[in-house]
Enzyme design. Sequence first.
Site, mmCIF file in Angstrom:
data_model
loop_
_atom_site.group_PDB
_atom_site.id
_atom_site.type_symbol
_atom_site.label_atom_id
_atom_site.label_comp_id
_atom_site.label_asym_id
_atom_site.label_seq_id
_atom_site.Cartn_x
_atom_site.Cartn_y
_atom_site.Cartn_z
ATOM 1 N N VAL A 241 -1.552 48.577 29.966
ATOM 2 C CA VAL A 241 -1.528 48.545 31.241
ATOM 3 C C VAL A 241 -1.510 47.310 32.046
ATOM 4 O O VAL A 241 -2.541 46.480 32.157
ATOM 5 C CB VAL A 241 -3.010 49.195 31.817
ATOM 6 C CG1 VAL A 241 -3.012 49.575 33.304
ATOM 7 C CG2 VAL A 241 -3.095 50.476 30.797
ATOM 8 N N HIS A 242 -0.030 46.820 32.451
ATOM 9 C CA HIS A 242 0.081 45.567 32.776
ATOM 10 C C HIS A 242 -0.332 45.240 34.139
ATOM 11 O O HIS A 242 -0.885 44.048 34.226
ATOM 12 C CB HIS A 242 1.773 45.460 32.973
ATOM 13 C CG HIS A 242 2.466 45.896 31.541
ATOM 14 N ND1 HIS A 242 2.710 45.321 30.596
ATOM 15 C CD2 HIS A 242 3.178 47.019 31.499
ATOM 16 C CE1 HIS A 242 3.369 45.894 29.551
ATOM 17 N NE2 HIS A 242 3.619 46.925 30.233
ATOM 18 N N ASP A 243 0.056 46.009 35.067
ATOM 19 C CA ASP A 243 -0.418 45.387 36.510
ATOM 20 C C ASP A 243 -1.676 45.150 37.013
ATOM 21 O O ASP A 243 -1.853 44.250 38.064
ATOM 22 C CB ASP A 243 0.533 46.524 37.444
ATOM 23 C CG ASP A 243 1.997 46.416 37.534
ATOM 24 O OD1 ASP A 243 2.571 45.176 37.050
ATOM 25 O OD2 ASP A 243 2.643 47.052 37.863
#
Length: 310
Positions: A241-243
Amino acid sequence: MNRQSLIIDCDPGVDDAVALMLAFGAGEFELLAVTAVGGNVPVEKTARNARMLRQIAGRGDVPVFAGADRPLRREPAGAGEFHGAEGLGDLTPFEPDAPCTEGHAVDAIVERVMARPEGSVAMAVMGPLTNLALALRREPALAARLGPVAVMGGARSEGGNITASAEFNIWADPDAAAEVLASGCDVVLFGLDATHQVRATEGRIATLEGLGTAKADTAASMMRFSQRIEREIVGWDAPPVHDPCPVAWLLRPGLFELASCRIQVETESELTRGHTAVEFREEMGGGLPHRWATSADADGVFALIAEKCA
């Protein structure tokens, strides 16, 4: 409580959606604007998606501006296979009650930063850096006025997710990324080296699903979609879950370890387009003006998401 003035520049995007739910629920932020850029899906959809998420979160006070519809000198490239054709996974699109605020995202960035005291406005950039690069072209003094610019983008030891060495946000507009990194902005880059440590395990998703709020349900839905797609395409059970990482760092800096560095972006080779060359050695780098996230406290990040989505 001292509130951090913040502009979020994004291309929602399932993980952008989680980051927005985190930010919308955080009273520590004075959200000056959400600015949309073409990236994961075209800007018409990212601007609509930002307004959808704003409405779900009950944050009609936050203006949304539409921005650049294409990279500085490239053809637009999307990532619909990882985000769904409309950008928000399984969420059925709808026309939000409130439109975008009149005006272009680039003007909104310049006006809001230049109207505030130096260093008081931070940015979280979670898509291609086109809007910020254009804002810096329009007003070069912006670089010295901005507070930290926390960017989700880049890759080093993890390798890339769009090519062998490039992460999507940087690859999509490498010229914009190169200009921002060369501008003098205080850039903190959260690349795949850190974001691949922040994974939506079954237990973490279930915790969000158990909260029963619109923000938590939306964030969990995005993670469920990513879980399914990552299993099909990559074979991972727990998708990264990057952002949310740059937003989480602005809220809780201790959740990440950072290293001073100099970052340059490859813009001319198609083979290595968007590669981020991260140099930690000062004698080789000619100064270390940037910061690179080397590790993340994943449990802490997900606990923060749950706290702010409750």
